[in-house]
Design a protein around this motif. Structure first.
Motif, short mmCIF file in Angstrom:
data_model
loop_
_atom_site.label_atom_id
_atom_site.label_comp_id
_atom_site.label_asym_id
_atom_site.label_seq_id
_atom_site.Cartn_x
_atom_site.Cartn_y
_atom_site.Cartn_z
N GLU A 262 0.85 -1.19 0.00
CA GLU A 262 0.00 0.00 0.00
C GLU A 262 0.89 1.25 0.00
O GLU A 262 1.88 1.31 0.74
N LEU A 263 0.49 2.23 -0.80
CA LEU A 263 1.28 3.46 -0.91
C LEU A 263 1.46 4.13 0.46
O LEU A 263 2.57 4.54 0.82
N ALA A 264 0.38 4.21 1.23
CA ALA A 264 0.47 4.89 2.54
C ALA A 264 1.43 4.14 3.46
O ALA A 264 2.22 4.76 4.19
N ASP A 265 1.38 2.81 3.41
CA ASP A 265 2.27 2.02 4.26
C ASP A 265 3.73 2.23 3.85
O ASP A 265 4.61 2.34 4.70
N LEU A 266 3.96 2.29 2.54
CA LEU A 266 5.34 2.49 2.08
C LEU A 266 5.86 3.87 2.50
O LEU A 266 6.99 3.99 2.99
N CYS A 267 5.03 4.89 2.34
CA CYS A 267 5.46 6.25 2.74
C CYS A 267 5.83 6.29 4.21
O CYS A 267 6.86 6.85 4.60
N HIS A 268 4.99 5.66 5.02
CA HIS A 268 5.23 5.62 6.46
C HIS A 268 6.53 4.87 6.75
O HIS A 268 7.37 5.31 7.54
N GLN A 269 6.68 3.73 6.09
CA GLN A 269 7.88 2.91 6.27
C GLN A 269 9.14 3.68 5.88
O GLN A 269 10.17 3.61 6.56
N LEU A 270 9.06 4.41 4.77
CA LEU A 270 10.24 5.15 4.29
C LEU A 270 10.66 6.21 5.30
O LEU A 270 11.85 6.48 5.48
N ARG A 271 9.66 6.80 5.96
CA ARG A 271 10.01 7.81 6.96
C ARG A 271 10.69 7.16 8.17
O ARG A 271 11.70 7.65 8.66
N ALA A 272 10.12 6.03 8.60
CA ALA A 272 10.74 5.31 9.73
C ALA A 272 12.15 4.84 9.34
O ALA A 272 13.08 4.94 10.14
N ASN A 273 12.29 4.35 8.12
CA ASN A 273 13.61 3.87 7.67
C ASN A 273 14.63 5.01 7.66
O ASN A 273 15.78 4.81 8.04
N ALA A 274 14.21 6.18 7.17
CA ALA A 274 15.14 7.31 7.10
C ALA A 274 15.61 7.69 8.50
O ALA A 274 16.79 7.99 8.71
N GLU A 275 14.69 7.65 9.46
CA GLU A 275 15.09 8.00 10.82
C GLU A 275 16.09 6.99 11.37
O GLU A 275 17.09 7.34 11.99
N GLN A 276 15.82 5.72 11.12
CA GLN A 276 16.75 4.67 11.57
C GLN A 276 18.10 4.82 10.89
O GLN A 276 19.15 4.78 11.53
N ALA A 277 18.05 5.00 9.58
CA ALA A 277 19.28 5.05 8.79
C ALA A 277 20.12 6.27 9.16
O ALA A 277 21.34 6.24 9.03
N LEU A 278 19.45 7.34 9.60
CA LEU A 278 20.16 8.58 9.90
C LEU A 278 20.36 8.77 11.40
O LEU A 278 20.70 9.86 11.85
N GLY A 279 20.14 7.71 12.16
CA GLY A 279 20.51 7.74 13.58
C GLY A 279 19.50 8.45 14.47
O GLY A 279 19.89 9.01 15.49
N GLY A 280 18.22 8.44 14.11
CA GLY A 280 17.19 8.99 15.00
C GLY A 280 16.32 10.02 14.33
O GLY A 280 16.61 10.47 13.23
N SER A 281 15.23 10.39 15.00
CA SER A 281 14.24 11.27 14.39
C SER A 281 14.80 12.68 14.25
O SER A 281 15.71 13.09 14.95
#
Ligand SMILES: [Zn+2]
Ligand SMILES: [Zn+2]
Length: 289
Positions: A262-281
Motif C-alpha cells: 500500500e502506498l500509505a504504508d510504504l510512505c510511512h515505512q520510508l520515513r521510519a527507515n530514514a530515521e533509523q538510517a540517519l541515527g534517530g528522528s
C-alpha cells in the motif's frame, strides 16, 4: 506554487502522497542552480505533495557548508557532508588535507546526520592514479563517520566490489546508506548482511535497469530508502526533464506497485527507515505535515 513551476518550465505537481515521507538524498543548492527553485520554494513544493523531510547532500567544501546552514535554519532538512569522489579527483593534491579537515569539523555539527556522498566513481574517473586518490578519500570519510557516529552515505558508480572490499577491510560503520543504488541482487545480499539501507532513485523506473529492480525485489521493506538525487535522474514518465524533491511521488508509487505494498504504508515505512538510517528522528513531529 503551480504558477511558479509553470513559469520555470518544470513538470506539474504529482498527486499528493497519502502519508508524509522523506526524500533521502537531494542537492538543494544544485537544484536551485539547475531549476531556478530557491531552497524555500523547493521545500514548500515538496511539502505540498507530502514530502516534508529532505536530506540535502554536499559534494565539496562549499556545498557541505551550504547543507549545514540549510539544515540549521530548516527543521525539515538534514545535512550530509563530504568531498565527492569526483570532486577530490579534480582537486589539487595540496588541498586534500584541508578539505578533509573541514569535513571533519563540520561532521561535529548536530545538523549533520551523514558523511557522504563519498565512495568511488570509476565511471567518471578512469585514471588509476586518480582512482587511488578516491580510495584514500573514501577511507578518510569512513574514519570521520566513525569518529562522529554519523551514517556513511555511499556514492558508487562501477566500483561495487572495491567499495565493499574496503569496508570489509576497515570495518563497516554503524549505519551505511548506499545512495542511488545501482548494483544487482547478489551485491545487495552482500551489503545487506551489514547495517545498511539501499536508497533507490528515479532511475529504478528506467527500462534498462532490471538488475536494480532484482535488487529492490529482495531488499527487506525496512531497508529501503527513496531519493531524488535532484536535479538529475528524473523518474519515468518525466525522464529527461529537470528534477526536484516534489517529483519523488512518481518513484515511490512505482516502488509501491513493484513491491505490491500500500502506498500509505510504504510512505510511512520510508520515513521510519530514514530515521533509523540517519541515527534517530529529526524535524517535524509524528503526524505533522
Ligand atoms: Zn552520487
Ligand atoms: Zn547526489
Amino acid at each position: 506554487m503551480d504558477d511558479l513551476i509553470a513559469e520555470l518550465g518544470l513538470p506539474p505537481r504529482p498527486e499528493t502522497l497519502p502519508t508524509s515521507t522523506v526524500d533521502a538524498h537531494t542537492h538543494l543548492d544544485t537544484t536551485t542552480e539547475y531549476t531556478g527553485l530557491a531552497p524555500d520554494d523547493a521545500l514548500a513544493l515538496a511539502a505540498s505533495v507530502g514530502v516534508n523531510r529532505v536530506v540535502t547532500v554536499g559534494c565539496d567544501v562549499e556545498s557541505s557548508r551550504f547543507a549545514v546552514n540549510c539544515a540549521t535554519t530548516h527543521r525539515q532538512v538534514a545535512a550530509a557532508i563530504a568531498i565527492h569522489p569526483n570532486d577530490i579527483a579534480r582537486m589539487s593534491p595540496a588541498d586534500h588535507e584541508a578539505a578533509w579537515e573541514v569535513i571533519d569539523e563540520l561532521a561535529a555539527d548536530p545538523a549533520v546526520r551523514a558523511v557522504g556522498e563519498t565512495g568511488l566513481d570509476y565511471f567518471r574517473t578512469k585514471d588509476p592514479a586518480l582512482q587511488g586518490v578516491q580510495h584514500e578519500s573514501f577511507r578518510r570519510h569512513i574514519a570521520i563517520a566513525k569518529a562522529h557516529d554519523r551514517t556513511l552515505m555511499i556514492h558508487d558508480r562501477d566500483a561495487h566490489d572495491d567499495i565493499a572490499d574496503i569496508l570489509d577491510e576497515v570495518g563497516w560503520c554503524e549505519r551505511t546508506i548506499f545512495h542511488c543504488y545501482s548494483a544487482d541482487e547478489p551485491y545487495a545480499r552482500r551489503v545487506l548482511a551489514h547495517e545498511t539501507w539501499l536508497s533507490f532513485a528515479g532511475n529504478i523506473t528506467y527500462k534498462a535497469n532490471q538488475p536494480m529492480r532484482d535488487a529492490l525485489a529482495i531488499t527487506p521493506l525496512d531497508r529501503i530508502l527513496v531519493e531524488t538525487d535532484a536535479p538529475f535522474l528524473t523518474p519515468v514518465p518525466l525522464r529527461g526533464k529537470k528534477n526536484a524533491s516534489y517529483l519523488i511521488p512518481h518513484t515511490i508509487r512505482f516502488i509501491a506497485e513493484f513491491r505490491g505494498v500500500e502506498l500509505a504504508d510504504l510512505c510511512h515505512q520510508l520515513r521510519a527507515n530514514a530515521e533509523q538510517a540517519l541515527g534517530g528522528s529529526w524535524g517535524i513531529t509524528e503526524g505533522g505535515r
